[in-house]
Design a protein around this motif. Structure first.
Motif, mmCIF file in Angstrom:
data_model
loop_
_atom_site.group_PDB
_atom_site.id
_atom_site.type_symbol
_atom_site.label_atom_id
_atom_site.label_comp_id
_atom_site.label_asym_id
_atom_site.label_seq_id
_atom_site.Cartn_x
_atom_site.Cartn_y
_atom_site.Cartn_z
ATOM 1 N N THR A 1 0.731 -1.862 -0.050
ATOM 2 C CA THR A 1 0.094 0.271 0.268
ATOM 3 C C THR A 1 0.620 0.907 -0.023
ATOM 4 O O THR A 1 0.647 2.438 -0.145
ATOM 5 C CB THR A 1 -1.164 0.102 0.889
ATOM 6 N N GLY A 3 2.975 1.582 -1.673
ATOM 7 C CA GLY A 3 3.836 2.134 -3.214
ATOM 8 C C GLY A 3 5.561 2.262 -3.649
ATOM 9 O O GLY A 3 6.329 2.052 -2.691
ATOM 10 N N GLY A 88 1.105 -1.871 -6.980
ATOM 11 C CA GLY A 88 1.323 -0.616 -6.310
ATOM 12 C C GLY A 88 2.939 -1.689 -6.044
ATOM 13 O O GLY A 88 3.956 -0.661 -5.616
ATOM 14 N N ASP A 91 6.843 0.459 -10.567
ATOM 15 C CA ASP A 91 7.461 2.219 -10.876
ATOM 16 C C ASP A 91 7.012 2.102 -12.237
ATOM 17 O O ASP A 91 7.640 1.882 -12.768
ATOM 18 C CB ASP A 91 8.848 2.539 -10.052
#
Length: 167
Positions: A1, A3, A88, A91
């Protein structure tokens, strides 16, 4: 969560890689359970629903089908949650990571109702009209690592129950 940008900024990329491996394992486990559930549901239709001698037996058989459906849908929710969580861990601005993410999404597709369809008939390979009918993508995934596969998936249980042998 958190990221991937946060994880990279705080030097926790190894943590993301470990979670990626766990999520892929979770996806594989859920797919295996879904396939086993579909195989068992097919068996229930074949052995119990079709062979029911009374209305009461048929209704009880359909209760078994509903219980199996609930178990399958639980595994579908687990699968879809794990699939969503993969987003998540990448990238998306980085091209290499975006390609890897797209590759994973191609391998682990979203499950639709059509993928969960139960085929209760046993068709011979030479039956007319079956050339253009193909099984769902999830039945082809993971066939190379079928160690410990459920007997419902390999057909051993079905043939054992129907013909009295495991070969």
């Amino acid at each position: 969560t958190l990221g991937m940008l946060y994880l990279k900024a705080h030097g926790l990329v190894d943590l993301a890689n470990k979670e990626l491996q766990l999520r892929i394992g979770e996806l594989n486990d859920a797919l295996r359970a879904i396939r086993a559930g579909i195989g068992y549901k097919s068996y229930i239709y074949y052995a119990k629903v079709r062979n029911a001698s009374s209305t009461r037996a048929r209704l009880r058989s359909f209760d078994d089908v509903q219980i199996t459906d609930a178990a399958i849908m639980k595994q579908v929710r687990i699968y879809m949650h794990a699939r969503k969580a993969l987003a998540g861990l990448f990238d998306h601005d980085n091209r290499a990571e975006r390609r890897e993410y797209d590759k994973l999404m191609d391998r682990y597709q979203a499950i639709t109702r059509a993928d969960l369809k139960v085929d209760t008939t046993v068709a011979e390979p030479f039956t007319h009209g079956l050339r253009d009918i193909h099984s769902s993508w999830m039945w082809k995934l993971g066939s190379e690592d079928s160690v410990g596969e459920s007997p419902w998936l390999t057909g051993r249980m079905f043939f054992s129950l129907r013909f009295g042998s495991t070969r």
